[in-house]
Design a protein around this motif. Sequence first.
Motif, mmCIF file in Angstrom:
data_model
loop_
_atom_site.group_PDB
_atom_site.id
_atom_site.type_symbol
_atom_site.label_atom_id
_atom_site.label_comp_id
_atom_site.label_asym_id
_atom_site.label_seq_id
_atom_site.Cartn_x
_atom_site.Cartn_y
_atom_site.Cartn_z
ATOM 1 N N PHE A 7 0.834 -1.200 0.000
ATOM 2 C CA PHE A 7 0.000 0.000 0.000
ATOM 3 C C PHE A 7 0.874 1.258 0.000
ATOM 4 O O PHE A 7 0.681 2.177 -0.807
ATOM 5 N N VAL A 25 -12.260 10.211 2.829
ATOM 6 C CA VAL A 25 -12.367 8.833 2.356
ATOM 7 C C VAL A 25 -13.835 8.477 2.121
ATOM 8 O O VAL A 25 -14.662 8.573 3.040
ATOM 9 N N ASP A 32 -14.502 -3.128 -0.133
ATOM 10 C CA ASP A 32 -13.435 -2.337 -0.743
ATOM 11 C C ASP A 32 -13.172 -1.052 0.044
ATOM 12 O O ASP A 32 -12.029 -0.737 0.398
ATOM 13 N N SER A 33 -14.241 -0.295 0.313
ATOM 14 C CA SER A 33 -14.063 0.991 0.986
ATOM 15 C C SER A 33 -13.679 0.816 2.453
ATOM 16 O O SER A 33 -12.931 1.624 3.003
ATOM 17 N N LEU A 36 -10.008 0.198 2.428
ATOM 18 C CA LEU A 36 -9.284 1.446 2.183
ATOM 19 C C LEU A 36 -9.219 2.286 3.455
ATOM 20 O O LEU A 36 -8.157 2.821 3.804
ATOM 21 N N ALA A 124 -12.337 3.847 -3.299
ATOM 22 C CA ALA A 124 -11.850 2.468 -3.143
ATOM 23 C C ALA A 124 -12.092 1.615 -4.382
ATOM 24 O O ALA A 124 -12.742 0.570 -4.310
ATOM 25 N N HIS A 126 -10.516 -0.861 -7.294
ATOM 26 C CA HIS A 126 -9.350 -1.745 -7.383
ATOM 27 C C HIS A 126 -9.128 -2.180 -8.832
ATOM 28 O O HIS A 126 -9.759 -1.663 -9.760
ATOM 29 N N ARG A 159 -7.050 7.042 -5.994
ATOM 30 C CA ARG A 159 -7.564 5.670 -5.891
ATOM 31 C C ARG A 159 -6.415 4.766 -5.436
ATOM 32 O O ARG A 159 -5.746 4.130 -6.255
ATOM 33 N N LEU A 161 -6.208 1.853 -4.090
ATOM 34 C CA LEU A 161 -6.315 0.391 -4.094
ATOM 35 C C LEU A 161 -6.155 -0.230 -5.473
ATOM 36 O O LEU A 161 -6.390 -1.431 -5.635
#
Length: 440
Positions: A7, A25, A32-33, A36, A124, A126, A159, A161
């Motif tokens: 990361f 955020v 996903d979020s 993150l 978030a 990916h 972004r 991720l």
Amino acid sequence: MNIDVRFERYIEEHKLFTREDKLLVAVSGGRDSMLLLTLLSRYGVEIAVAHCNFELRAAESDKDEQLVREYCKQLDVKLYVQHFDTEAYAESHKISIQMAARDLRYAWFEKLRAEYGYQYSAIAQHKNDHVETVLFNLSRGTGLLGLQGILPKREGIIRPLLFLNSAEVLQAVEELKVPYRDDQSNFSNKYARNKIRLDIIPEFERLNPDFIQVMDDNIERFKETQRVLQVFVEQERKRLFVAMGEEEWQIQKTAIAGLDIGLLYFLFEPFGFSKPVLTDLVAAFSAESGRVFRSDSHELLLDRTVLRLRKIEGGSESVALGAEDRVLRWQKYVFSVSYPEDFTVVKNPAIALLDYDKLVFPLTVRAWEEGDVFQPLGMNGKKKISDFFIQRKVSLFDKKKIPIWLNGNGEVLWITNYQIDDRYKITENTQKVLKLDCNI
């Protein structure tokens, strides 16, 4: 490799933000979020959370909100929550629910960012989202830009991720024991993106289990190709497009007459011209000059030996001159007004000497309009100003920039830098003179 190390490396490699920045955020409550949020909290940067309750899934939406509230309290992170009537917004704007949610979400993020001083909004998405975007763009038709997928950083959005695929996200969530809730609408193939995720990508993965990574590598090559092409096209544009002023260029017809339509499209792409319009332009090269081709933002004039390109300006406003005024400004022109005692005629097209007693104030200055007529100096009859411009070989672009002076009764007084109207010239009977002096 440890997820926190990966990361941090991704953040540094793409210069997403610094530890001194404040981040907003976007957290829905999905895996996903929530991952993150967890990683950013562990990273040690100042963050706050923005949660949108779109009120689309009744109690389920409220449970998502409750989970986000509890986790933010556990992490000691500031939380902003906004409820939206998404269905009403979609109906009033005649767009899909998904588009409505997207519009509402990003508009609110920007408002929060500006109001509270956050440098970036963190989203978030990916690697799978990255690939889905490219496939979605391909299904609708796209060029190289549409094949670049999701950018790690663009304007105020980051972004962090994009280095993970969905399987890695799930693994990290399990290892870090991150709480999350599944949005059941993500498992319905009713929406185009879900169909790509649930039906199309799995078929590709049957052909190649590493399909997501292969596509990610392809996207990187698309980006490299776009960068190389952009450098070449910018060099060619700089060579061919000669600046003639602010937002105006001139291009020699012979220099682009033999160019491939694809290259022409890239050269004119920043100005919004489509391939069909450019194809018509090329077909008209040998035709009579004077034809104009337009995009939403610019227009091209096909002149005798050159193309003239300029930004389309808004409607040309008129400006009034009162009897007491001594200066008038119109676009780039500045006119000084005086009343000389010397009535000697000056043979200078930038100066107009008019018989004051024939004037009706206020006088007006505006651009030429179709149907304008005047009485040329020394003539008895009237003449269309458009015909006058044609005889003087004034191009369509140029004639729209020439100030036309009008009397209060609507008659033309002066075509600036060309000629006054014969009806308003000074004579032996003139008692008072109005002098207009044009300075650019």
